[in-house]
Design a protein around this motif. Structure first.
Motif, PDB file in Angstrom:
ATOM      1  N   VAL A 321      -4.349 -15.958   8.611  1.00  0.00           N
ATOM      2  CA  VAL A 321      -5.400 -15.675   7.630  1.00  0.00           C
ATOM      3  C   VAL A 321      -5.350 -14.236   7.129  1.00  0.00           C
ATOM      4  O   VAL A 321      -5.830 -13.931   6.038  1.00  0.00           O
ATOM      5  N   ILE A 322      -4.728 -13.342   7.887  1.00  0.00           N
ATOM      6  CA  ILE A 322      -4.623 -11.940   7.481  1.00  0.00           C
ATOM      7  C   ILE A 322      -3.923 -11.807   6.128  1.00  0.00           C
ATOM      8  O   ILE A 322      -4.179 -10.869   5.368  1.00  0.00           O
ATOM      9  N   PHE A 323      -3.041 -12.754   5.781  1.00  0.00           N
ATOM     10  CA  PHE A 323      -2.299 -12.696   4.527  1.00  0.00           C
ATOM     11  C   PHE A 323      -3.176 -12.975   3.312  1.00  0.00           C
ATOM     12  O   PHE A 323      -2.738 -12.764   2.178  1.00  0.00           O
ATOM     13  N   THR A 324      -4.389 -13.460   3.511  1.00  0.00           N
ATOM     14  CA  THR A 324      -5.238 -13.855   2.376  1.00  0.00           C
ATOM     15  C   THR A 324      -6.184 -12.742   1.904  1.00  0.00           C
ATOM     16  O   THR A 324      -6.882 -12.920   0.912  1.00  0.00           O
ATOM     17  N   LYS A 325      -6.208 -11.613   2.578  1.00  0.00           N
ATOM     18  CA  LYS A 325      -7.103 -10.537   2.175  1.00  0.00           C
ATOM     19  C   LYS A 325      -6.651  -9.918   0.853  1.00  0.00           C
ATOM     20  O   LYS A 325      -5.468  -9.629   0.654  1.00  0.00           O
ATOM     21  N   GLU A 326      -7.602  -9.702  -0.074  1.00  0.00           N
ATOM     22  CA  GLU A 326      -7.306  -9.116  -1.377  1.00  0.00           C
ATOM     23  C   GLU A 326      -7.971  -7.744  -1.514  1.00  0.00           C
ATOM     24  O   GLU A 326      -8.989  -7.477  -0.881  1.00  0.00           O
ATOM     25  N   ASN A 327      -7.398  -6.898  -2.366  1.00  0.00           N
ATOM     26  CA  ASN A 327      -8.061  -5.638  -2.682  1.00  0.00           C
ATOM     27  C   ASN A 327      -8.974  -5.831  -3.893  1.00  0.00           C
ATOM     28  O   ASN A 327      -9.121  -6.943  -4.407  1.00  0.00           O
ATOM     29  N   LYS A 328      -9.563  -4.768  -4.391  1.00  0.00           N
ATOM     30  CA  LYS A 328     -10.523  -4.884  -5.488  1.00  0.00           C
ATOM     31  C   LYS A 328      -9.885  -5.348  -6.792  1.00  0.00           C
ATOM     32  O   LYS A 328     -10.568  -5.821  -7.690  1.00  0.00           O
ATOM     33  N   ASN A 329      -8.547  -5.232  -6.887  1.00  0.00           N
ATOM     34  CA  ASN A 329      -7.831  -5.671  -8.083  1.00  0.00           C
ATOM     35  C   ASN A 329      -7.265  -7.080  -7.940  1.00  0.00           C
ATOM     36  O   ASN A 329      -6.410  -7.496  -8.727  1.00  0.00           O
ATOM     37  N   LYS A 330      -7.739  -7.810  -6.927  1.00  0.00           N
ATOM     38  CA  LYS A 330      -7.328  -9.192  -6.673  1.00  0.00           C
ATOM     39  C   LYS A 330      -5.853  -9.319  -6.292  1.00  0.00           C
ATOM     40  O   LYS A 330      -5.229 -10.358  -6.520  1.00  0.00           O
ATOM     41  N   ILE A 331      -5.298  -8.272  -5.698  1.00  0.00           N
ATOM     42  CA  ILE A 331      -3.935  -8.311  -5.180  1.00  0.00           C
ATOM     43  C   ILE A 331      -3.998  -8.608  -3.685  1.00  0.00           C
ATOM     44  O   ILE A 331      -4.783  -7.991  -2.957  1.00  0.00           O
ATOM     45  N   PRO A 332      -3.199  -9.548  -3.192  1.00  0.00           N
ATOM     46  CA  PRO A 332      -3.158  -9.847  -1.743  1.00  0.00           C
ATOM     47  C   PRO A 332      -2.593  -8.643  -0.984  1.00  0.00           C
ATOM     48  O   PRO A 332      -1.402  -8.554  -0.726  1.00  0.00           O
ATOM     49  N   ILE A 333      -3.461  -7.739  -0.622  1.00  0.00           N
ATOM     50  CA  ILE A 333      -3.029  -6.427  -0.136  1.00  0.00           C
ATOM     51  C   ILE A 333      -2.294  -6.504   1.202  1.00  0.00           C
ATOM     52  O   ILE A 333      -1.279  -5.829   1.405  1.00  0.00           O
ATOM     53  N   ASN A 334      -2.795  -7.319   2.132  1.00  0.00           N
ATOM     54  CA  ASN A 334      -2.121  -7.412   3.427  1.00  0.00           C
ATOM     55  C   ASN A 334      -0.753  -8.069   3.304  1.00  0.00           C
ATOM     56  O   ASN A 334       0.208  -7.656   3.969  1.00  0.00           O
ATOM     57  N   ALA A 335      -0.662  -9.097   2.460  1.00  0.00           N
ATOM     58  CA  ALA A 335       0.632  -9.741   2.234  1.00  0.00           C
ATOM     59  C   ALA A 335       1.625  -8.739   1.660  1.00  0.00           C
ATOM     60  O   ALA A 335       2.812  -8.719   2.035  1.00  0.00           O
ATOM     61  N   LEU A 336       1.154  -7.886   0.758  1.00  0.00           N
ATOM     62  CA  LEU A 336       2.006  -6.868   0.146  1.00  0.00           C
ATOM     63  C   LEU A 336       2.444  -5.828   1.168  1.00  0.00           C
ATOM     64  O   LEU A 336       3.624  -5.450   1.226  1.00  0.00           O
ATOM     65  N   ILE A 337       1.502  -5.371   1.976  1.00  0.00           N
ATOM     66  CA  ILE A 337       1.816  -4.344   2.984  1.00  0.00           C
ATOM     67  C   ILE A 337       2.825  -4.880   4.002  1.00  0.00           C
ATOM     68  O   ILE A 337       3.818  -4.214   4.316  1.00  0.00           O
ATOM     69  N   ILE A 338       2.571  -6.061   4.530  1.00  0.00           N
ATOM     70  CA  ILE A 338       3.460  -6.635   5.544  1.00  0.00           C
ATOM     71  C   ILE A 338       4.857  -6.840   4.969  1.00  0.00           C
ATOM     72  O   ILE A 338       5.864  -6.517   5.616  1.00  0.00           O
ATOM     73  N   THR A 339       4.936  -7.367   3.753  1.00  0.00           N
ATOM     74  CA  THR A 339       6.235  -7.580   3.102  1.00  0.00           C
ATOM     75  C   THR A 339       7.010  -6.282   2.987  1.00  0.00           C
ATOM     76  O   THR A 339       8.194  -6.208   3.350  1.00  0.00           O
ATOM     77  N   ASN A 340       6.358  -5.233   2.510  1.00  0.00           N
ATOM     78  CA  ASN A 340       7.076  -3.984   2.259  1.00  0.00           C
ATOM     79  C   ASN A 340       7.394  -3.214   3.539  1.00  0.00           C
ATOM     80  O   ASN A 340       8.383  -2.465   3.580  1.00  0.00           O
ATOM     81  N   ILE A 341       6.601  -3.391   4.571  1.00  0.00           N
ATOM     82  CA  ILE A 341       6.952  -2.776   5.862  1.00  0.00           C
ATOM     83  C   ILE A 341       8.244  -3.398   6.400  1.00  0.00           C
ATOM     84  O   ILE A 341       9.122  -2.696   6.921  1.00  0.00           O
ATOM     85  N   ILE A 342       8.382  -4.718   6.260  1.00  0.00           N
ATOM     86  CA  ILE A 342       9.602  -5.388   6.720  1.00  0.00           C
ATOM     87  C   ILE A 342      10.805  -4.915   5.903  1.00  0.00           C
ATOM     88  O   ILE A 342      11.876  -4.639   6.455  1.00  0.00           O
ATOM     89  N   VAL A 343      10.633  -4.794   4.580  1.00  0.00           N
ATOM     90  CA  VAL A 343      11.716  -4.281   3.741  1.00  0.00           C
ATOM     91  C   VAL A 343      12.106  -2.876   4.192  1.00  0.00           C
ATOM     92  O   VAL A 343      13.292  -2.544   4.302  1.00  0.00           O
ATOM     93  N   GLN A 344      11.107  -2.042   4.474  1.00  0.00           N
ATOM     94  CA  GLN A 344      11.374  -0.672   4.913  1.00  0.00           C
ATOM     95  C   GLN A 344      12.225  -0.654   6.180  1.00  0.00           C
ATOM     96  O   GLN A 344      13.204   0.102   6.281  1.00  0.00           O
ATOM     97  N   VAL A 345      11.875  -1.501   7.136  1.00  0.00           N
ATOM     98  CA  VAL A 345      12.640  -1.561   8.384  1.00  0.00           C
ATOM     99  C   VAL A 345      14.073  -2.021   8.114  1.00  0.00           C
ATOM    100  O   VAL A 345      15.039  -1.451   8.645  1.00  0.00           O
ATOM    101  N   LEU A 346      14.229  -3.032   7.268  1.00  0.00           N
ATOM    102  CA  LEU A 346      15.550  -3.575   6.990  1.00  0.00           C
ATOM    103  C   LEU A 346      16.423  -2.628   6.174  1.00  0.00           C
ATOM    104  O   LEU A 346      17.651  -2.800   6.136  1.00  0.00           O
ATOM    105  N   LEU A 347      15.807  -1.648   5.530  1.00  0.00           N
ATOM    106  CA  LEU A 347      16.618  -0.677   4.788  1.00  0.00           C
ATOM    107  C   LEU A 347      17.579   0.079   5.709  1.00  0.00           C
ATOM    108  O   LEU A 347      18.564   0.661   5.249  1.00  0.00           O
ATOM    109  N   LEU A 348      17.296   0.074   6.999  1.00  0.00           N
ATOM    110  CA  LEU A 348      18.199   0.708   7.958  1.00  0.00           C
ATOM    111  C   LEU A 348      19.562   0.027   7.982  1.00  0.00           C
ATOM    112  O   LEU A 348      20.532   0.580   8.486  1.00  0.00           O
ATOM    113  N   SER A 349      19.650  -1.189   7.429  1.00  0.00           N
ATOM    114  CA  SER A 349      20.934  -1.888   7.376  1.00  0.00           C
ATOM    115  C   SER A 349      21.947  -1.127   6.522  1.00  0.00           C
ATOM    116  O   SER A 349      23.153  -1.367   6.621  1.00  0.00           O
TER     117      SER A 349
END
Length: 471
Positions: A321-349
């Protein structure tokens, strides 16, 4: 979810598709194809891929029109047709594929920047990691401001990225040399047509063509945000047709500028050096600038796809359910944060291997075959159960799309099939957690069977992993 004024029109939907599809891959596409195939086989490959991916696009259009309630992206077709566990595996595979693709974008973007700034040469060093990280979180900031702003910027970038591609196509047509083009037309080793060799070359091109078509489902993913439901199918077909013509033109005509041997040995991005051969240094400058603009747009579009599909998975009780939280602009903020944190980690490749772009792009292609195959199979299921006046045409489309997907699974080869299984099973841990959270039965009887197969393939993958890493 979105307010009416933030609904997407057909131009925005097409923009998402074209930006998602035309990203990093196209600027290195001549080299990726020449590494695997001759000019003649490249033409055959695009014909097969055009028919196969076109059938998939038609399937998406048909399902979007006939199942307007399924607006949670292509994984909702898998969930509706084959149950929650297959729906989860589909969205998990899609999400992972887009994330891996975003990491691949970074290496080619900074390889292009390396043409102007030698500190980034190769795109796979420490300065590139720092630079890619800055781009990643700048895109994050833009998206946080709202979908309308992000898609408007994406549309502008889409238009800008088409300019260097058009210049390239015009120039290579103008400089086309039929003597170079027909030299060893069917094979690098012989002038003659030899069927087993042609089939082998075709097999090796399949993951390349799938990689560059990832994003064709962009309008379907955002169907819940479209102003008109009918625009979803139209945008899918228009976007697919546009990029297919561009891809074929760029790769096929490049064989009339350089031989296959020359193209396959070019640095990334190969298009820069091909155009440089035609019009001099200005050609390399044009293409490298095009790479930077294009990847920026693709990165925006794919990040939108990743956060939207994971948000929708949360809405359908497949992701936490954490993925469904939105910010004031109706963007799924937690989904965005989690996605980009994973991308950041994988950039080490970038610093793990000097072949990061090729490996990541082909892994992304292999993983996405599961959700694409589910779309094709659901097309067949809906056609069989509903038996409407257009059933014959839909059967043909579904059969072609399914056969093409199964061919791709075979063509992906041992290494990427095993790596796909290694990415699928860990997702099952999330699925089990979510089912327990909602106090639902974890697996239906037939899903237990599917889970056992996935687990067995995962164990097999772990056993084979040392061999894979040695390849």
């Amino acid at each position: 979810m979105a307010n009416e004024e933030k609904k997407l029109n057909i131009l925005s939907l097409i923009g998402i598709i074209i930006s998602a599809i035309i990203g990093a891959g196209i600027f290195n596409l001549p080299k990726e194809m020449a590494t695997s195939a001759s000019a003649g086989v490249t033409i055959l490959s695009w014909i097969i891929s055009g028919i196969g991916m076109g059938s998939l696009a038609f399937s998406m259009q048909n399902l979007s029109n006939k199942k307007p309630d399924l607006h949670a992206g292509i994984f909702s077709f898998a969930q509706e047709g084959f149950g929650d566990f297959m729906g989860f595996n589909s969205v998990w595979g899609y999400w992972v594929s887009v994330i891996v693709g975003n990491v691949a974008f970074g290496t080619l973007m900074f390889s292009a920047l390396g043409y102007f700034l030698p500190i980034f040469e190769g795109g796979e060093n420490i300065p590139s990691i720092v630079g890619a990280s800055i781009i990643l979180w700048f895109i994050h900031y833009i998206i946080c401001k709202g979908l309308d702003k992000a898609t408007f910027l994406n549309t502008l970038v889409m238009i800008a990225k088409l300019i260097p591609l058009i210049i390239f196509i015009v120039c290579v047509i103008g400089g086309f040399n039929k003597g170079i083009f027909f030299h060893r037309f069917w094979s690098l080793n012989t002038e003659n047509f030899y069927l087993p060799d042609v089939v082998h070359q075709l097999k090796n091109t399949m993951l390349v063509t799938v990689w560059v078509f990832i994003g064709v489902e962009g309008a379907v993913v955002f169907s819940g945000r479209a102003k008109k439901r009918s625009d979803v199918g139209k945008a899918t077909l228009l976007g697919f047709a546009t990029v297919t013509v561009i891809y074929m033109s760029i790769t096929v005509f490049s064989y009339g500028i350089m031989t296959q041997e020359e193209i396959r040995s070019l640095p990334n991005p190969a298009m820069a050096y091909i155009l440089e051969r035609v019009i001099g240094k200005a050609g390399a400058i044009i293409v490298n600038l095009g790479v930077i603009i294009s990847i920026f747009g693709a990165w925006i579009a794919n990040t939108l796809l990743a956060e939207e599909v994971s948000y929708q998975a949360g809405e359908r009780n497949l992701f936490p359910v954490i993925f469904t939280k939105e910010n004031k602009n109706k963007i799924p903020i937690n989904a965005l944060i989690i996605t980009n944190i994973i991308v950041q980690v994988l950039l080490l490749s970038f610093i793990v291997t000097d072949q990061a772009y090729s490996i990541l792009s082909q892994l992304s292609s292999a993983i996405i075959l599961l959700p694409y195959t589910c779309v094709a199979l659901y097309q067949l299921k809906v056609t069989y159960t509903e038996k409407q006046s257009d059933s014959l045409g839909n059967y043909i489309v579904g059969i072609i799309a399914t056969a093409y997907m199964l061919w791709l699974v075979y063509a992906s080869g041992f290494m990427y099939t095993v790596l796909t299984m290694l990415t699928i099973l860990p997702g099952a841990i999330m699925f089990i957690y979510v089912r327990k959270y909602y106090k639902q039965q974890i697996f239906k009887n037939y899903e237990v069977f599917i889970f056992i197969i996935v687990a067995a393939l995962f164990v097999y993958g772990l056993i084979q992993l040392p061999l894979i890493m040695a390849l």
